[in-house]
Design a protein around this motif. Structure first.
Motif, mmCIF file in Angstrom:
data_model
loop_
_atom_site.group_PDB
_atom_site.id
_atom_site.type_symbol
_atom_site.label_atom_id
_atom_site.label_comp_id
_atom_site.label_asym_id
_atom_site.label_seq_id
_atom_site.Cartn_x
_atom_site.Cartn_y
_atom_site.Cartn_z
ATOM 1 N N PHE A 25 0.850 -1.186 0.000
ATOM 2 C CA PHE A 25 0.000 0.000 0.000
ATOM 3 C C PHE A 25 0.886 1.237 0.000
ATOM 4 O O PHE A 25 1.961 1.239 0.609
ATOM 5 C CB PHE A 25 -0.888 0.030 1.249
ATOM 6 C CG PHE A 25 -1.846 -1.117 1.325
ATOM 7 C CD1 PHE A 25 -3.136 -0.998 0.832
ATOM 8 C CD2 PHE A 25 -1.465 -2.327 1.885
ATOM 9 C CE1 PHE A 25 -4.022 -2.068 0.897
ATOM 10 C CE2 PHE A 25 -2.341 -3.403 1.960
ATOM 11 C CZ PHE A 25 -3.626 -3.266 1.467
ATOM 12 N N SER A 26 0.443 2.279 -0.677
ATOM 13 C CA SER A 26 1.112 3.580 -0.652
ATOM 14 C C SER A 26 0.119 4.568 -0.062
ATOM 15 O O SER A 26 -0.878 4.913 -0.710
ATOM 16 C CB SER A 26 1.519 4.002 -2.059
ATOM 17 O OG SER A 26 2.493 3.121 -2.568
ATOM 18 N N VAL A 27 0.394 5.014 1.153
ATOM 19 C CA VAL A 27 -0.556 5.831 1.909
ATOM 20 C C VAL A 27 0.026 7.226 2.113
ATOM 21 O O VAL A 27 1.158 7.375 2.568
ATOM 22 C CB VAL A 27 -0.854 5.197 3.289
ATOM 23 C CG1 VAL A 27 -1.904 5.999 4.037
ATOM 24 C CG2 VAL A 27 -1.267 3.738 3.145
ATOM 25 N N THR A 28 -0.779 8.226 1.780
ATOM 26 C CA THR A 28 -0.387 9.609 2.043
ATOM 27 C C THR A 28 -1.174 10.122 3.251
ATOM 28 O O THR A 28 -2.162 9.513 3.668
ATOM 29 C CB THR A 28 -0.680 10.529 0.839
ATOM 30 O OG1 THR A 28 -2.094 10.595 0.655
ATOM 31 C CG2 THR A 28 0.014 10.039 -0.422
ATOM 32 N N LEU A 29 -0.753 11.236 3.765
ATOM 33 C CA LEU A 29 -1.476 11.849 4.877
ATOM 34 C C LEU A 29 -2.892 12.220 4.439
ATOM 35 O O LEU A 29 -3.848 12.063 5.206
ATOM 36 C CB LEU A 29 -0.719 13.069 5.404
ATOM 37 C CG LEU A 29 -1.248 13.688 6.683
ATOM 38 C CD1 LEU A 29 -1.314 12.676 7.819
ATOM 39 C CD2 LEU A 29 -0.376 14.866 7.090
#
Length: 89
Positions: free
Chosen positions: A20-24
C-alpha cells in the motif's frame, strides 16, 4: 511520518503480501469518512485508494471474505503508529 509522496506499507495476509502507498491525505480522508454506523465502506475505500495495482485482486478477495476492517486498521496503524499522549497537570 510520511511525506507528501506517502509511506509504503507492506502487509502479510496468510501467504499473500500486499503493498500500500498511503499519504497523509489518504489517512485523513479515511478518518473523515468513518462514522459509528459506517465503518466497512470507508475501510474498503481507503484500501482501494492505497493498494498498489499488482495487489488489487488479492485485496479484493480478502475484502470479499470480510477482512476490510482488519486490513484498513493494520494499514492505518502502520502508517501512523500509536503515540503515547498525556495531559500534564
Amino acid at each position: 511520518m510520511a511525506d507528501k509522496t506517502g509511506k509504503r506499507v507492506i502487509i502479510t495476509a496468510g501467504e499473500q503480501i500486499l503493498h500500500f502507498s498511503v499519504t497523509l491525505d489518504d489517512f485523513h480522508r479515511y478518518q473523515n469518512e468513518m462514522s459509528m454506523d459506517n465503518k466497512v465502506t470507508p475501510s474498503k475505500n481507503f484500501l482501494a485508494r492505497t493498494v498498489e495495482a499488482d495487489d488489487q485482486a488479492v485485496m479484493e478477495q480478502l475484502i470479499s471474505e470480510g477482512y476490510a476492517l482488519d486490513l484498513a486498521a493494520m494499514v492505518a496503524g502502520e502508517f501512523r503508529p500509536a503515540l503515547e499522549l498525556s495531559v500534564k497537570k
